[in-house]
Design a protein around this motif. Structure first.
Motif: not given
Length: 519
Positions: A381-383, A394-401, A431-433, A437-441
């Motif tokens: 998430d930091l990377v 932000l979208a990732n974290n909101l989905l996790a929340l 939040r971690k997964a 996926v996004q960084l790999g793509r």
């Protein structure tokens, strides 16, 4: 592509700051755990639950009020350094600190106006007094975070370690112990929040001192008679720092930080509201033990964040990937030895808070499983944020929340703290997964490789297998835990020493790392 030597030099810089941060994280973890123990043992479960719930609201309000300025300061100051435009640092500070200070005052006013409603939501009218006292210290917390972020952007970690990791929690512990000795619970909130005031003053002084020293070393470019033509890279980098650019990056980071803190803290509020303050105290105690691993993760993130911003500003994906993988292996080596034994000795560890907390063993086990997963997946998430894609972060974290809230509403009424722990684990997985996926793509970045396998395998053998054998032979008492930790520590240290070159641990373990990281 960066040369191998250049990549190792970048790792060395992160390791130096990381070594100091990890040392501070260890001290901070012990102090924060001691604070929870002091509150749990010194006051009734109802009082402890109220304090934990109220401070969770305070920390959420602080994350909202800082507007993401700490992350923005690290990101933009580090990028300016990488591009030779450090003379524009004062512009970044003006853009960041004014709105953050104003937002903190607005946050204080909002907390004061909403205390009764928040207390009703928590199911305890007495919480209103706690919240009113905490609101007064909100600007101190916001300004401390922003000032320390500016010092980290210059690779100076000592200020954050001494003030935020050691000084403030040590002062909190001393004051809480003094209040417990008097038996006057009315001063408990002031004892917890009061140290934020001197921390803010000292952090501000330290930031100004560091920036002044850098201004003396960095002469600004001569600008009056600049020839016509394209702007120099440094001038172009400085021109990119506008209020719109800063807040377009920072505000999503603020909301993401709120979501992350919500994942960590909302469970306490939900349990207090749906299962009562006593159950909330048990859940808070169980969820606070793994905070040691969270401190270690944050320690490495604080050191890696400015370096990642510099590498990605130069589009050095190879260097960023090397840092991503090495830091994940370091994180596993630092945190798994804490979480793996807790799965075996959870009942014993929970008794540390008092006999009435022993029922939280299952909660502790679930929370530790979530932390094992979080460390294994690294700081994706930091990377992702350091690539500039803060809205996606932000979208990732909101989905996790959202997943955490839904699972809490479904599970807490029937399972209490255990349901909140399961909800927390589900949110951590989301939040971690997603960032991986996004960084790999998008960038081809991921934390897995030979380092990951070596670190995980070593920890599983020495802190997974050995505790199981000790528990089978000696039971799950204190002597069994001591034997497991002694044997596991000796075995893991010997293994990591043999693997230090492959894991790049020689950089993290250098004798000069602590002094170099101090800045």
């Amino acid at each position: 592509m960066s040369a191998p030597g250049h990549g190792r030099a970048g790792l060395r810089r992160v390791a130096r700051g990381g070594a100091l941060n990890v040392a501070g994280a260890a001290a901070g973890a012990v102090l924060n755990l001691a604070i929870v123990v002091a509150v749990a043992r010194g006051f009734s479960a109802d009082t402890a639950g109220l304090l934990f719930a109220a401070t969770s609201v305070f920390l959420l309000a602080s994350a909202v009020a800082n507007l993401g300025a700490p992350s923005g300061l690290v990101y933009f100051l580090a990028r300016l350094r990488a591009r030779g435009a450090e003379h524009a640092a004062s512009r970044v500070l003006r853009i960041a600190l004014g709105p953050a200070a104003a937002a903190s005052l607005a946050g204080t006013a909002a907390m004061l106006a909403l205390t009764d409603d928040l207390a009703s939501l928590m199911g305890e009218p007495d919480a209103a007094t706690y919240l009113r006292l905490l609101a007064a210290f909100l600007p101190c917390a916001v300004l401390t975070d922003a000032a320390l972020a500016a010092t980290r952007a210059h690779h100076v970690m000592r200020a954050g370690v001494l003030l935020d990791r050691v000084g403030r929690p040590l002062a909190q512990l001393v004051l809480i112990a003094a209040v417990a000795a008097t038996g006057w619970a009315g001063l408990l909130t002031v004892a917890w929040a009061g140290p934020y005031l001197p921390a803010a003053v000292l952090a501000w002084w330290w930031m100004r001192r560091i920036l002044a020293s850098h201004r003396e070393r960095e002469a600004p470019p001569m600008s009056p008679a600049r020839p016509a033509g394209p702007a120099a890279p440094a001038e172009h980098a400085a021109d990119e720092v506008t209020p719109r650019a800063f807040w377009a990056f920072s505000l999503p980071r603020s909301l993401a930080a709120v979501a992350q803190l919500g994942i960590q803290r909302l469970g306490i509020v939900f349990v207090a509201a749906l299962a009562g303050p006593t159950e909330a105290a048990v859940f808070a105690a169980a969820s606070r033990y793994p905070v040691a691993g969270q401190f270690a993760a944050q320690a490495l993130q604080y050191s890696a964040e400015p370096r990642l911003a510099e590498l990605l500003a130069e589009d050095d994906r190879r260097g960023a990937n090397t840092l991503f993988r090495a830091s994940t292996a370091w994180l596993i080596c630092l945190t798994w030895p804490l979480f793996l034994p807790a799965l075996v000795y959870a009942p014993l560890l929970m008794e540390m808070f008092g006999g009435r907390y022993a029922d939280g063993a299952a909660v502790l086990a679930v929370v530790c499983l979530a932390q094992l997963l979080a460390a294994a997946l690294g700081m994706g998430d930091l990377v992702l944020a350091m690539t500039g894609r803060t809205r996606l972060n932000l979208a990732n974290n909101l989905l996790a929340l959202a997943s955490n809230v839904v699972l809490c509403l479904l599970l807490v009424p029937s399972a209490g703290g255990g349901g909140a722990a399961a909800a927390f684990a589900g949110a951590v997985a989301v939040r971690k997964a997603l960032p991986l996926v996004q960084l790999g793509r998008s960038h081809g970045l991921h934390p897995f490789g030979a380092r990951w396998a070596l670190a995980a395998g070593s920890c599983l053998v020495w802190f997974g297998g050995v505790p199981l054998l000790c528990a089978a032979a000696l039971g799950t008492g204190p002597w069994s835990l001591a034997a497991a930790m002694a044997v596991g520590s000796a075995g893991l240290m010997a293994t990591l020493w043999r693997l230090r070159d492959r894991l790049e641990l020689d950089l993290l373990l250098r004798r000069d790392a602590l002094l170099a990281g101090a800045g």
